[in-house]
Design a protein around this motif. Sequence first.
Motif, PDB file in Angstrom:
ATOM      1  N   GLU A 123       0.839  -1.196   0.000  1.00 57.31           N
ATOM      2  CA  GLU A 123       0.000   0.000   0.000  1.00 57.31           C
ATOM      3  C   GLU A 123       0.868   1.237   0.000  1.00 57.31           C
ATOM      4  OE1 GLU A 123      -2.914  -0.136   3.148  1.00 57.31           O
ATOM      5  OE2 GLU A 123      -4.112  -1.654   2.118  1.00 57.31           O
ATOM      6  N   VAL A 142      -0.401  -5.384   5.787  1.00 53.62           N
ATOM      7  CA  VAL A 142      -0.037  -4.254   4.940  1.00 53.62           C
ATOM      8  C   VAL A 142       1.464  -3.997   4.970  1.00 53.62           C
ATOM      9  CG1 VAL A 142      -0.286  -1.750   4.637  1.00 53.62           C
ATOM     10  CG2 VAL A 142      -2.293  -3.166   5.160  1.00 53.62           C
ATOM     11  N   GLY A 356      -5.377   3.043   1.654  1.00 55.75           N
ATOM     12  CA  GLY A 356      -4.610   2.548   2.788  1.00 55.75           C
ATOM     13  C   GLY A 356      -4.235   3.680   3.716  1.00 55.75           C
TER      14      GLY A 356
END
Length: 394
Positions: A123, A142, A356
């Motif tokens: 992200e 992430v 994100g």
Amino acid sequence: MIDYNKVLCPAIKEMKPSGIRKFFDIAQQLEGVISLGVGEPDFKTPWLIRQEAISTLEKGKTCYTANAGLIALREEIAKYFQRTIHTSYDPNKGIIVTVGGSEAIDLTIRCLIQPGDEVLIVEPSFVCYRPIVSLCGGVPVVIETKEENEFRLTADELREKITDKTKLLVLPYPNNPTGAIMRREDLEAIAKVLKDTNIMIASDEIYSELTYSGKHCSIAEIEGMRERTIVINGFSKSFAMTGWRLGFLGGPKEIVSQMLKLHQYAIMSSPTVSQYAAIVAMHSCQKDIDAMRNEYNIRRRFVVDSFNKLGLKCFAPQGAFYVFPCIKSTGMTSTDFCEKLVYTKKVAVVPGDAFGECGEGYVRVSYAYSLNHLREAIKRIGEFLEDIKNGNVQ
């Protein structure tokens, strides 16, 4: 009376609506808005493609195709993969024609992920990866990329996030929303981290034709990576065919054969007319792609230069058709900036945190619009920044 809260799947109730669509909907409701929010080419689908679709309809060729897609199209896609990323896929067993790149992403994640599996998601990136992983019971992990690294994934960032539960890496380059690309040396470093693992890769390359610095490189090209990579692509961006809903994927036949079963039950086959048109796109429209890329490149340089002149630091993207200027100097959150901009100056862009949490402090601006469109939008953004400076924005 039915209690719908008890009927609905908890995972779908927890899913957040797309942050992209929110600002698209606002722009639709206001008069005179210039929207730079949607990632859709402003070019018409090339005439040869449209002409083939008309001919297909006139001939009544509107029945289902083979589940995996017309074999003639899969053969053209196999040639395309060989031509562009120097990777061979069997058109009979290694390629599926999908309903947009979105279905290809969904197929990949749903066929690989079971509850508890961890999926590494780079992200900022497109909004669909995390929700699909969560719906499968997977755990999104992430990896936040950084502007100082030109939003590229580094080997160290990857290595740090890998655990014994890691099943899949989502690698979305050229990147939406940043416009970042991965160079061959970056991918080679990633490959070294992955080579002794069982981690698969979903390489989302929908913007591969829109690369402005050299040629696009796929991780599937790197030694040892083809066997663990699903390459996802489509016709929407490169051929200006968003509404035709056609994508494709290539991968190891052992994986693709299982993906085809889900595709059979969920979709049956992709739109027939679109498939016939796509054969012509693959075979005869490279010059149209080149012309569109050249025009995007002119717009890219204009927009990057304009934002930097306005005092909003803007990384120079090398792919896709987005810029990702930093708005931290305004003191606003990304959402506040976008909401006040659209309501006061009638320019719609998308908050960076829609892609994100690490996108906070940025906004995504699409330059898939005419230069006149972009000039007027930049003028209004400049006026908005002056209003902020003078304390006229509440």
